[in-house]
Write an enzyme that holds these catalytic residues in place. Structure first.
Site, short mmCIF file in Angstrom:
data_model
loop_
_atom_site.label_atom_id
_atom_site.label_comp_id
_atom_site.label_asym_id
_atom_site.label_seq_id
_atom_site.Cartn_x
_atom_site.Cartn_y
_atom_site.Cartn_z
N PHE A 125 -11.77 -7.82 13.54
CA PHE A 125 -10.49 -8.23 12.85
C PHE A 125 -10.49 -7.14 11.68
O PHE A 125 -11.16 -7.06 10.77
CB PHE A 125 -10.70 -9.57 12.11
CG PHE A 125 -9.76 -10.06 11.17
CD1 PHE A 125 -8.51 -10.57 11.66
CD2 PHE A 125 -10.12 -10.03 9.64
CE1 PHE A 125 -7.66 -10.66 10.93
CE2 PHE A 125 -8.78 -10.68 8.87
CZ PHE A 125 -7.87 -10.89 9.54
N GLN A 126 -8.98 -7.01 11.57
CA GLN A 126 -8.70 -5.85 10.62
C GLN A 126 -9.38 -4.42 10.84
O GLN A 126 -9.65 -3.76 9.57
CB GLN A 126 -8.65 -6.36 9.03
CG GLN A 126 -7.69 -7.34 8.87
CD GLN A 126 -7.40 -7.71 7.55
OE1 GLN A 126 -8.18 -7.60 6.64
NE2 GLN A 126 -5.98 -8.05 7.15
N GLU B 11 0.83 -1.06 -0.05
CA GLU B 11 -0.11 0.05 0.06
C GLU B 11 0.92 1.21 -0.05
O GLU B 11 0.30 2.47 -0.58
CB GLU B 11 -0.93 0.08 1.28
CG GLU B 11 -1.99 -0.91 1.11
CD GLU B 11 -1.86 -2.37 1.58
OE1 GLU B 11 -0.54 -2.48 1.78
OE2 GLU B 11 -2.84 -3.21 1.72
N LYS C 88 -17.64 -1.98 4.94
CA LYS C 88 -17.99 -2.88 3.96
C LYS C 88 -19.46 -2.97 3.60
O LYS C 88 -19.67 -3.12 2.38
CB LYS C 88 -17.55 -4.17 4.50
CG LYS C 88 -17.54 -5.34 3.58
CD LYS C 88 -16.76 -6.76 4.08
CE LYS C 88 -16.83 -7.72 2.76
NZ LYS C 88 -15.99 -8.91 3.38
N MET D 146 23.20 10.96 4.00
CA MET D 146 23.02 12.24 4.74
C MET D 146 23.13 12.12 6.38
O MET D 146 23.73 13.06 6.82
CB MET D 146 21.51 12.52 4.33
CG MET D 146 21.20 14.03 4.87
SD MET D 146 22.17 15.29 4.12
CE MET D 146 21.53 16.07 2.67
#
Lengths: 581, 162
Positions: free
Chosen positions: A133-134, A71, A183, A492
Site C-alpha cells: 500500500f502506497q 506536495e 518507515k 502562449m
C-alpha cells in the site's frame, strides 16, 4: 499584523544539546542532521510512511516547517526558497502518491540546477518490492531527474547520507538530491554521532579553471572587434554578479542575460542588451549573430536561446565557461572551453583583461540598435495591456522586489518589462517551463526573506494549478502579493496557434475559471480586481499598503502576443517583431 | 562524422541501482548499448562495467562526460583509443546426433573452444575470444542446428602497464 510564520527556537545551547552522542531514532537523527546542515525551513506534507518523522517534529521548533496543501506546492516552495536564498531547499513527502507528487518539482529544479534535498518516506523495508500500500519506486522514478539519490537501508547510514546529500546538492553544478527512507529506518534507533567526513571518490567538481585557457580568452578579447557576453543562471548561482560587473566595466563588452541570468547583471547598465533568444531583444539577437567573439558565462546554450543551432553565432569564436564539463560542446562547439566555477573564473580573469579599442565601432553600433529597436508595445487607453501592468509593478517597486513568475506569456512580459537589478530577484521555471510553479515558489522566497516584498506574477492558467496554497498564505499571514494577469485564455498556446497553427484555436479557452477575487476571499486572502489603468493603479497601491497576502487580478486584453518572437526552427535573427514593428 | 564501435570501461561504486543509473543514462540520452558487462573489480566495493557502444567522436565525448556526472562513477576509460584485449564468452547448445559429434569436436578443437556438456542429442560448446572469433564459431556451428545461444558481451582491458 505580522507574519505567523512559525518561530525558530534554535540557540547554540539547544544545538549543543541536540548534538550530543545519543541513542535516538532515525527520525530524530534526520531532524538533528538537518539542523547540523543549517536548515531553517522545511516544506512538507505528512502521510503514513513519514509518521515517525512527523512524530519527531511534534513540538520541534528548531526550524520552521510549513504544511502546504499539496506536495507539488511543497516542492516548488522549497525550490523558491533555494533560488531566493542560495541555500538548500528541503521538502518532505510521504511514500507513493506523496512522493510522485514531487516529481514535477524535482524535474523543475533539476533542469534549472537548483539545490534541493527531497526526503520521501517509503514502506517498511520488508514490504519494498511487494507493491505494498502506497509503495512507489521513487528512487527509480526520479533517477533521470535527480543529481543523485539514496534509498536508505539501515538507520546507521542516515547521518552520512544526509551529509552527502547536502554536499552534492549545493556544490558543483547544483541540483536536487533524493533521500528515500523506509518507515522502519525512521523508527529504528542507533547511536547518533555528528561530525561525519565525506567519502565521495567519484565526485570532485572542477572549481579552478585552467590558466592557459584564461590567457587564451584574454588574448581573444584584445583581438576581437565584435565581442558579446551571454550571462546565464551560473552567474547568479555562483554569486558572481559583482565579478561580472567588474569584468564588463573593464572590458566594455556588451552583455545579454538569459531568462535565468536576469538580475545577474544590472538592467540599467548601458552595456546591457536585454534577453537573447526566442523572445529576446532585437539587439541581443543581432549582436550574437554578428559577433566575432561570444563569451558564454554560466549558460547552457538552451534551444530557447540558440534557435536553429546550425546558424547560431556563425561568425563567432565561442568561449564557454561552465562548472559542468558535459555542457561544454553539448550543443555548441566551444573554441575556448573553460571548466570552473563562474565566480572563481571571473576573479582570476579580471586582472588579465582590459578594454580593447578594436571594438569601439561595435559598441556604438549596439547602442544605435538599442535606440532604434527598443522593447515596445502599443498601449491602449481603453483596456489593460499586460506589458503596462508589469511596468506598473516595476515602477512602484523600483525593481527592488523579489519576483516569481509562472510560465507563459506573463513570464516573458515579466522578463522583458520588469527591470531586474539584483541577483536572485527573478525566480522562474526556465528549463522545464512548469506551470503552477510561480505562486508556491513565492511562498518559499518569502520564507527566506520575511521582510522583503515578494510579488508572484501568474497567468489565469497557472494560478489554477497550485491555487490551494492560498490557504497557507492566509493561515501563516505570508505577505506575498499575488498577481493574476487574466486574459481568459492559455495565452502562449493561443499565440502559437495563431502564428503557426493557422488560428486553429484548439482547447485554450479558460472559461469556467473561478472568480479569482472570490477564490482568494474563500481562503481568507484579500482579493482585488482591476480592468482599466485607473483601477489598476488604485488596487495595486491598495495591495502594497495592505499587510499580509493580497491577490490582485488584472483583467487584460485577450489577444496580446509576446514579441519579438523567433519561430522554432529559425535562426535567432529571423524575428517576428509583431505590433512593435 | 564516423560511427565507430567503442569499448568503455567504467569503474563504479558497488551500490544497488548503479547499473540502472548507467544504463538509464545511455537510454535517455539516446546512446546505443551493444553490450554491457559488470563484475567485481580489483578493489573491494568497486565494480567494473565494460560497455560497447556505437557513435561518432562527439557522441563518445558526451558519453564520457555524462558518465562522469554520475556520483557513483569513479573512472571512465575509453579502451578503444589504445591497444586493448577484448574478450567474450559464449555458450552454444548445438544439436549433435552421436554420428556428428566427431565432426563438431573437430571444429571445437580448431577454435580452441571446449565442450562442457554432452546430452543424448546435443552438446554445449564454450568459446572464449574476441567478438569476431565468437561470430565465426557460431557460423560454423549453425549448419548443425543451434538450440540455444548465450553470450556474455565483451569485457576488456588495455594492454601493458597502462
Amino acid at each position: 499584523m505580522s507574519a505567523h510564520i512559525p518561530e525558530v527556537q534554535s540557540t547554540d545551547e539547544l544545538r549543543q544539546k541536540w548534538m550530543k552522542p545519543e541513542i535516538i531514532s532515525g527520525s530524530e537523527i534526520l531532524l538533528r542532521s538537518l539542523l547540523l546542515e543549517g536548515v531553517e525551513c522545511v516544506f512538507g506534507y505528512p502521510g503514513g510512511a513519514v509518521l515517525y518523522i512527523y512524530d519527531a517534529l511534534y513540538g520541534f521548533t528548531d526550524f520552521k516547517h510549513l504544511l502546504t496543501r499539496h506536495e507539488q506546492g511543497a516542492i516548488h516552495a522549497a525550490d523558491g526558497y533555494a533560488r531566493a536564498s542560495g541555500k538548500v531547499g528541503v521538502c518532505i513527502a510521504t511514500s507513493g502518491p506523496g512522493a510522485t507528487n514531487t516529481v514535477t518539482g524535482i524535474a523543475t529544479a533539476f533542469m534549472d540546477s537548483v539545490p534541493l534535498v527531497v526526503i520521501t518516506g517509503n514502506v517498511v523495508s520488508s514490504l519494498i518490492g511487494t507493491d505494498a500500500f502506497q509503495e512507489a519506486d521513487i528512487t527509480g522514478i526520479t533517477m533521470p531527474i535527480t543529481k543523485h539519490s539514496y534509498l536508505v537501508r539501515d538507520v546507521e547510514e542516515l547521518p552520512r547520507v544526509i551529509h552527502e546529500a547536502f554536499h552534492i546538492a549545493n556544490t558543483g553544478r547544483k541540483g536536487p538530491v533524493l533521500i528515500d527512507i523506509p518507515k522502519d529506518v525512521s523508527a529504528n534507533k542507533t547511536l547518533f554521532q555528528p561530525g561525519q567526513s565525506l567519502k565521495l571518490r567519484g565526485y570532485n567538481p572542477t572549481v579552478i579553471p585552467n590558466r592557459l585557457q584564461l590567457d587564451k580568452l584574454a588574448t581573444a578579447i584584445q583581438e576581437s572587434e565584435r565581442p558579446v557576453i551571454i550571462a546565464g543562471g551560473g552567474v547568479v548561482y555562483s554569486g558572481a554578479h559583482e565579478e561580472l560587473l567588474k569584468f564588463v566595466t573593464q572590458t566594455e563588452i556588451p552583455v545579454t542575460t538569459t531568462l535565468l541570468g536576469l538580475g545577474g547583471f544590472p538592467s540599467g547598465n548601458e552595456l546591457w542588451m536585454g534577453m537573447p533568444g526566442m523572445h529576446g531583444t532585437y539587439t541581443a539577437n543581432q549582436a550574437i549573430q554578428q559577433a566575432d567573439l561570444l563569451i558564454n558565462i554560466g549558460a547552457r546554450f538552451d534551444d530557447r536561446v540558440t534557435g536553429k543551432l546550425d546558424g547560431f553565432a556563425p561568425l563567432a569564436k565561442i568561449v564557454h565557461i561552465d562548472i559542468d564539463p558535459a555542457e561544454i560542446g553539448k550543443n555548441v562547439k566551444a573554441d575556448i572551453p573553460i571548466v570552473g566555477d563562474v565566480k572563481t573564473v571571473l576573479e582570476l580573469l579580471n586582472p588579465l583583461v582590459s578594454r580593447s579599442h578594436k571594438a569601439d565601432a561595435w559598441r556604438s553600433k549596439i547602442s544605435e540598435m538599442k535606440k532604434n529597436k527598443p522593447w515596445k508595445y502599443i498601449d491602449s487607453e481603453t483596456e489593460l495591456k499586460p506589458q503596462w501592468v508589469i511596468e506598473l509593478l516595476n515602477d512602484t517597486t523600483n525593481g527592488e522586489a523579489i519576483v516569481t513568475t509562472d510560465v507563459g506569456q506573463h513570464q516573458m512580459w515579466a522578463a522583458q518589462y520588469y527591470r531586474f537589478n539584483q541577483p536572485r530577484s527573478m525566480i522562474t521555471s526556465g528549463g522545464l517551463g512548469t506551470m503552477g510553479f510561480g505562486f508556491p515558489a513565492a511562498i518559499g522566497a518569502q520564507m527566506a526573506y520575511p521582510e522583503r516584498l515578494v510579488i508572484s506574477i501568474n497567468g489565469d492558467g497557472g494560478m489554477q494549478m497550485c491555487a490551494q496554497e492560498l490557504a497557507i498564505c492566509a493561515i501563516n499571514n505570508i505577505p506575498v502579493k499575488i498577481v493574476v494577469i487574466n486574459n481568459q485564455v492559455l495565452g502562449m498556446v493561443r499565440q502559437w496557434q495563431e502564428l503557426i497553427y493557422e488560428q486553429r484555436y484548439s482547447h485554450i479557452d479558460l472559461a469556467g475559471s473561478p472568480d479569482f477575487v472570490k477564490l482568494a476571499e474563500a481562503y481568507g486572502v484579500k482579493g482585488l480586481r482591476a480592468s482599466n489603468k485607473d483601477e489598476a493603479k488604485q488596487v495595486w497601491q491598495e495591495a502594497m499598503d495592505t499587510p499580509g497576502p493580497v491577490l490582485v487580478e488584472f483583467v487584460v486584453c485577450k489577444g496580446e502576443n509576446v514579441y519579438p518572437m523567433v519561430p522554432q526552427g529559425s535562426t535567432i535573427d529571423q524575428m517576428l517583431m509583431g505590433d512593435s514593428e | 562524422m564516423m560511427m565507430k564501435s567503442h569499448a568503455i570501461s567504467v569503474l563504479v561504486n558497488d551500490q544497488p541501482g548503479v547499473l540502472q543509473r548507467v544504463s538509464g543514462l545511455f537510454g535517455r540520452r539516446g546512446f546505443n548499448i551493444e553490450s554491457i558487462t559488470v563484475g567485481q573489480s580489483e578493489e573491494m566495493g568497486l565494480s567494473r562495467m565494460v560497455i560497447v557502444t556505437q557513435g561518432d567522436d562527439k557522441t563518445l565525448e558526451q558519453i564520457e562526460k555524462q558518465l562522469y556526472k554520475l556520483i557513483d562513477v569513479i573512472k571512465v576509460v575509453n579502451l578503444s583509443s589504445k591497444p586493448m584485449v577484448g574478450r567474450e564468452l559464449a555458450l552454444i547448445k548445438v544439436k549433435s546426433e552421436p554420428a556428428e559429434r566427431p565432426e563438431i569436436m573437430g571444429v571445437v578443437e580448431t577454435f580452441r573452444a571446449a565442450v562442457v556438456d554432452i546430452g543424448t542429442n546435443s552438446m554445449i560448446v564454450q568459446v572464449v575470444g574476441d567478438t569476431d572469433k565468437i561470430n565465426a564459431m557460431i557460423e560454423l556451428l549453425h549448419p548443425y542446428g543451434i538450440r540455444e545461444l548465450s553470450r556474455t558481451g565483451v569485457t576488456a582491458m588495455i594492454r601493458g602497464n597502462a
